[in-house]
Design a protein around this motif. Structure first.
Motif, mmCIF file in Angstrom:
data_model
loop_
_atom_site.group_PDB
_atom_site.id
_atom_site.type_symbol
_atom_site.label_atom_id
_atom_site.label_comp_id
_atom_site.label_asym_id
_atom_site.label_seq_id
_atom_site.Cartn_x
_atom_site.Cartn_y
_atom_site.Cartn_z
ATOM 1 N N MET A 115 10.487 31.134 -19.215
ATOM 2 C CA MET A 115 10.594 32.585 -19.363
ATOM 3 C C MET A 115 11.461 32.926 -20.572
ATOM 4 S SD MET A 115 11.362 33.368 -15.330
ATOM 5 C CE MET A 115 12.464 31.947 -15.254
ATOM 6 N N PRO A 116 10.932 33.717 -21.531
ATOM 7 C CA PRO A 116 11.782 34.168 -22.639
ATOM 8 C C PRO A 116 12.761 35.226 -22.149
ATOM 9 C CG PRO A 116 9.600 35.162 -22.789
ATOM 10 C CD PRO A 116 9.544 34.201 -21.651
ATOM 11 N N LEU A 117 14.048 35.008 -22.390
ATOM 12 C CA LEU A 117 15.056 35.993 -22.012
ATOM 13 C C LEU A 117 15.257 37.040 -23.097
ATOM 14 C CD1 LEU A 117 17.697 33.575 -20.441
ATOM 15 C CD2 LEU A 117 15.830 34.804 -19.309
ATOM 16 N N ASN A 118 15.020 36.637 -24.337
ATOM 17 C CA ASN A 118 15.077 37.510 -25.504
ATOM 18 C C ASN A 118 14.412 36.751 -26.652
ATOM 19 O OD1 ASN A 118 17.126 35.702 -26.534
ATOM 20 N ND2 ASN A 118 18.575 36.773 -25.193
ATOM 21 N N ASP A 119 14.674 37.167 -27.883
ATOM 22 C CA ASP A 119 14.048 36.479 -29.010
ATOM 23 C C ASP A 119 14.450 35.019 -29.126
ATOM 24 O OD1 ASP A 119 12.828 38.817 -29.665
ATOM 25 O OD2 ASP A 119 14.121 39.303 -31.377
ATOM 26 N N ASP A 120 15.686 34.684 -28.704
ATOM 27 C CA ASP A 120 16.252 33.374 -29.006
ATOM 28 C C ASP A 120 16.396 32.447 -27.808
ATOM 29 O OD1 ASP A 120 16.668 34.351 -31.613
ATOM 30 O OD2 ASP A 120 18.611 35.200 -31.036
ATOM 31 N N ASP A 121 16.345 32.978 -26.594
ATOM 32 C CA ASP A 121 16.714 32.198 -25.416
ATOM 33 C C ASP A 121 15.548 32.051 -24.448
ATOM 34 O OD1 ASP A 121 19.428 32.035 -26.306
ATOM 35 O OD2 ASP A 121 19.674 34.114 -25.642
ATOM 36 N N VAL A 122 15.446 30.833 -23.867
ATOM 37 C CA VAL A 122 14.385 30.535 -22.909
ATOM 38 C C VAL A 122 14.994 29.888 -21.673
ATOM 39 C CG1 VAL A 122 12.264 29.229 -22.484
ATOM 40 C CG2 VAL A 122 12.671 30.232 -24.740
ATOM 41 N N LEU A 123 14.607 30.368 -20.519
ATOM 42 C CA LEU A 123 15.004 29.787 -19.240
ATOM 43 C C LEU A 123 13.789 29.102 -18.627
ATOM 44 C CD1 LEU A 123 17.202 29.526 -16.990
ATOM 45 C CD2 LEU A 123 16.189 31.591 -15.986
ATOM 46 N N THR A 124 13.945 27.857 -18.201
ATOM 47 C CA THR A 124 12.851 27.087 -17.622
ATOM 48 C C THR A 124 13.243 26.599 -16.238
ATOM 49 O OG1 THR A 124 12.155 26.343 -19.814
ATOM 50 C CG2 THR A 124 11.295 25.126 -17.935
ATOM 51 N N VAL A 125 12.345 26.792 -15.281
ATOM 52 C CA VAL A 125 12.549 26.337 -13.904
ATOM 53 C C VAL A 125 11.424 25.367 -13.568
ATOM 54 C CG1 VAL A 125 12.732 26.997 -11.485
ATOM 55 C CG2 VAL A 125 13.664 28.495 -13.263
ATOM 56 N N ASP A 126 11.797 24.166 -13.132
ATOM 57 C CA ASP A 126 10.848 23.102 -12.814
ATOM 58 C C ASP A 126 11.071 22.695 -11.367
ATOM 59 O OD1 ASP A 126 9.537 20.663 -12.457
ATOM 60 O OD2 ASP A 126 10.004 19.913 -14.452
ATOM 61 N N ALA A 127 10.102 22.970 -10.500
ATOM 62 C CA ALA A 127 10.225 22.656 -9.079
ATOM 63 C C ALA A 127 9.070 21.769 -8.659
ATOM 64 C CB ALA A 127 10.244 23.937 -8.244
ATOM 65 N N GLY A 128 9.379 20.683 -7.938
ATOM 66 C CA GLY A 128 8.330 19.753 -7.558
ATOM 67 C C GLY A 128 8.558 19.147 -6.191
ATOM 68 N N LEU A 129 7.483 18.620 -5.642
ATOM 69 C CA LEU A 129 7.501 17.941 -4.354
ATOM 70 C C LEU A 129 6.701 16.655 -4.496
ATOM 71 C CD1 LEU A 129 7.988 17.920 -1.215
ATOM 72 C CD2 LEU A 129 5.766 19.070 -1.025
ATOM 73 N N GLU B 44 0.829 -1.206 0.000
ATOM 74 C CA GLU B 44 0.000 0.000 0.000
ATOM 75 C C GLU B 44 0.860 1.251 0.000
ATOM 76 O OE1 GLU B 44 -3.083 2.181 3.048
ATOM 77 O OE2 GLU B 44 -3.166 -0.014 2.870
ATOM 78 N N LEU B 45 0.565 2.179 -0.929
ATOM 79 C CA LEU B 45 1.328 3.423 -1.050
ATOM 80 C C LEU B 45 0.438 4.486 -1.661
ATOM 81 C CD1 LEU B 45 4.941 3.949 -2.275
ATOM 82 C CD2 LEU B 45 3.113 5.172 -3.439
ATOM 83 N N THR B 46 0.543 5.701 -1.147
ATOM 84 C CA THR B 46 -0.104 6.855 -1.754
ATOM 85 C C THR B 46 0.945 7.939 -1.967
ATOM 86 O OG1 THR B 46 -0.716 7.791 0.404
ATOM 87 C CG2 THR B 46 -2.330 6.384 -0.677
ATOM 88 N N ASP B 47 0.793 8.688 -3.045
ATOM 89 C CA ASP B 47 1.774 9.718 -3.388
ATOM 90 C C ASP B 47 1.052 10.911 -3.997
ATOM 91 O OD1 ASP B 47 4.848 10.243 -3.967
ATOM 92 O OD2 ASP B 47 3.725 10.886 -5.729
ATOM 93 N N ILE B 48 1.385 12.094 -3.525
ATOM 94 C CA ILE B 48 0.844 13.347 -4.063
ATOM 95 C C ILE B 48 2.018 14.178 -4.563
ATOM 96 C CG2 ILE B 48 -0.433 15.455 -3.556
ATOM 97 C CD1 ILE B 48 -1.921 13.931 -1.390
ATOM 98 N N THR B 49 1.929 14.644 -5.804
ATOM 99 C CA THR B 49 3.069 15.304 -6.441
ATOM 100 C C THR B 49 2.661 16.641 -7.053
ATOM 101 O OG1 THR B 49 3.912 13.103 -7.004
ATOM 102 C CG2 THR B 49 4.967 14.981 -8.072
ATOM 103 N N PRO B 50 2.767 17.743 -6.323
ATOM 104 C CA PRO B 50 2.556 19.066 -6.924
ATOM 105 C C PRO B 50 3.835 19.565 -7.588
ATOM 106 C CG PRO B 50 2.881 19.288 -4.566
ATOM 107 C CD PRO B 50 2.967 17.813 -4.865
ATOM 108 N N THR B 51 3.697 20.176 -8.755
ATOM 109 C CA THR B 51 4.849 20.654 -9.520
ATOM 110 C C THR B 51 4.495 21.967 -10.198
ATOM 111 O OG1 THR B 51 5.533 18.370 -9.964
ATOM 112 C CG2 THR B 51 6.498 20.084 -11.351
ATOM 113 N N ILE B 52 5.468 22.867 -10.284
ATOM 114 C CA ILE B 52 5.300 24.104 -11.039
ATOM 115 C C ILE B 52 6.458 24.235 -12.030
ATOM 116 C CG2 ILE B 52 6.467 25.448 -9.231
ATOM 117 C CD1 ILE B 52 4.692 27.836 -10.075
ATOM 118 N N VAL B 53 6.119 24.580 -13.272
ATOM 119 C CA VAL B 53 7.118 24.771 -14.322
ATOM 120 C C VAL B 53 6.936 26.166 -14.896
ATOM 121 C CG1 VAL B 53 8.062 23.925 -16.492
ATOM 122 C CG2 VAL B 53 7.036 22.305 -14.876
ATOM 123 N N ILE B 54 8.004 26.962 -14.868
ATOM 124 C CA ILE B 54 7.951 28.333 -15.379
ATOM 125 C C ILE B 54 8.936 28.461 -16.528
ATOM 126 C CG2 ILE B 54 8.213 30.778 -14.830
ATOM 127 C CD1 ILE B 54 7.712 30.067 -11.900
#
Length: 442
Positions: free
Chosen positions: A77-91, A65-75
């Motif tokens: 962000m365009p830094l300019n026309d060519d570049d993207v920064l992505t931050v993925d944080a989860g629990l 028996e196991l239960t798991d809850i996983t909230p995650t946020i992914v952001i």
């Protein structure tokens, strides 16, 4: 061909991030569309619940028996026309009757079929991934890099890697390569009876042995095979190659190959093993371990597969997936998946799905109380056994490309809800509910 590409990508969910290119305005002056027009935020949540009858912590028997809850946020962000920064944080927060039985002796009636309330019965995994991608002016070349870290009670990991993608044939063909490294460290915890027996100088004085009577088939409980693991690291190295092709207005396929090498402590320190040629000893209903799982310190894995997506008509798409897997532990596996997105309206799509999986057993697997003490490697973890599995599910997606609905300054682009039921031939059953919502900054 560009029209074909855009139609296919819109329905198949591939390559769309790279559909931007240098175009001309009404004066004939060239300009670039941004790779990502504005910040996007994804909130994801999943709930997983399982049960079974072959707990690896209890040597191949007992509740899973196991239960798991996983909230995650992914952001993203365009830094300019060519570049993207992505931050993925989860629990990932789980509660597990199986892992709770690392120490089942906090109860007056320890049993593999009874949940323990000890510290190991629950844990939280926190993870963070930061990635950066850069696209060339013509949007035909993309490279990316990432770094990651995660930690839980007895395990921590850091990772890094990068990739390169090349589009050609008017963006109807895509070739990608990536490499990743993960450097993990155990802080091993062992079954309570083995830990106390070793800490007490290899006798039955102290620890749980002061509070419980040991009953056995003869002699004195003496797990001579047990010793602490010398290695505490687990390093993983992966190389991935993929090729995608838009064949025509209706058909797209992709091929992929992964090569993975693992080194270090690849067994799980708290998973018990019982030997058929050794006497059995119990505290109440719980059988005391003869040793813990022992596996080789290297593993080589090769999965290879393909996806084929076919646009049937404006309201129906066929998505298929197949993967073959093999490793040097003796496991071969086949995975087949089919999904049928049905477009109910401009905004709503439903998708029934089915997944089939089967594998052979690892060379080192044997069920409860079937291993011999003369063996070098042994495990009773049914994840390494022979089994087949079926997964049935369905979901619904709401899509609003114009983001008319919004919360504060964020427009709602998509909302997705899906449910899956998983059934394995060894008695493991699970249910998974997942929810995702994507916001776009207006």
């Amino acid at each position: 061909m560009k029209k074909i590409f855009l139609i296919a990508a819109g329905f198949f969910g591939s390559l769309t991030a790279y559909a931007q290119e240098v175009e001309q305005d009404s004066t004939g002056v060239g300009y670039k569309k941004r790779v990502l027009e504005s910040t996007e935020v994804d909130f994801l949540m999943s709930y997983y619940k399982q049960d079974g009858i072959h707990s690896a912590v209890s040597g191949g028997k007992g509740m899973e028996e196991l239960t798991d809850i996983t909230p995650t946020i992914v952001i993203a962000m365009p830094l300019n026309d060519d570049d993207v920064l992505t931050v993925d944080a989860g629990l990932s927060a789980y509660s597990s009757a199986s892992s709770g039985n690392i120490n089942p002796f906090d109860s007056n009636t320890p049993s593999p079929w009874q949940a323990s309330s000890g510290a190991s019965a629950s844990d939280q995994l926190t993870a963070l991934v930061v990635s950066y991608s850069h696209s060339s002016d013509d949007r035909n070349t993309i490279w990316n890099a990432h770094a990651s870290g995660s930690t839980e009670y007895d395990y921590s990991s850091i990772g890094f890697g990068g990739g390169y993608t090349r589009l050609f044939n008017e963006k109807n063909s895509e070739l990608s390569a990536s490499a990743n490294v993960y450097l993990d460290t155990w802080q091993p915890i062992y079954p309570k009876e083995l830990q106390d027996y070793t800490d007490n100088g290899n006798d039955l004085n102290g620890g749980i042995f002061n509070y419980f009577d040991v009953e056995g088939d003869g002699g004195i409980y003496n797990p001579t095979a047990f010793k602490f693991h010398d290695k505490k690291n687990r390093n993983s190295y992966a190389l991935s190659l993929s090729y995608s092709q838009v064949v025509n207005q209706n058909l797209q396929f992709s091929l992929f190959l992964d090569v993975l090498q693992q080194q270090g402590l690849l067994s799980t320190p708290y998973q018990r093993v019982y030997f058929a040629d050794k006497a059995n000893y119990y505290i109440n209903e719980f059988q005391l371990a003869d040793d813990v799982e022992r596996l080789p310190d290297t593993r080589f894995k090769v999965p290879i597969g393909a996806r084929l997506n076919y646009y049937i008509n404006e309201w129906l798409v066929l998505r298929t997936y197949y993967r073959y897997y093999t490793d040097n532990w003796g496991i071969t596996a086949h995975t087949a998946n089919i999904e049928l997105p049905i477009k109910l309206s401009e905004k709503f799509t439903v998708f029934p799905m089915y997944r089939y999986y089967m594998q052979t057993a690892a060379d080192y697997f044997a069920p409860y109380d079937a291993h011999l003490s003369t063996e070098k490697y042994y495990t009773s973890d049914y994840d390494l056994s022979k089994f087949d599995a079926h997964q049935y599910g369905a979901g619904i997606i709401y899509t609003d490309i114009f983001t008319k609905a919004h919360i504060w300054t964020m427009g709602i682009k998509t909302i997705e809800l899906r449910y899956n039921h998983y059934n394995r031939s060894d008695g493991l059953d699970a249910n998974i509910i997942s929810f995702a919502i994507k916001f776009v900054k207006i």
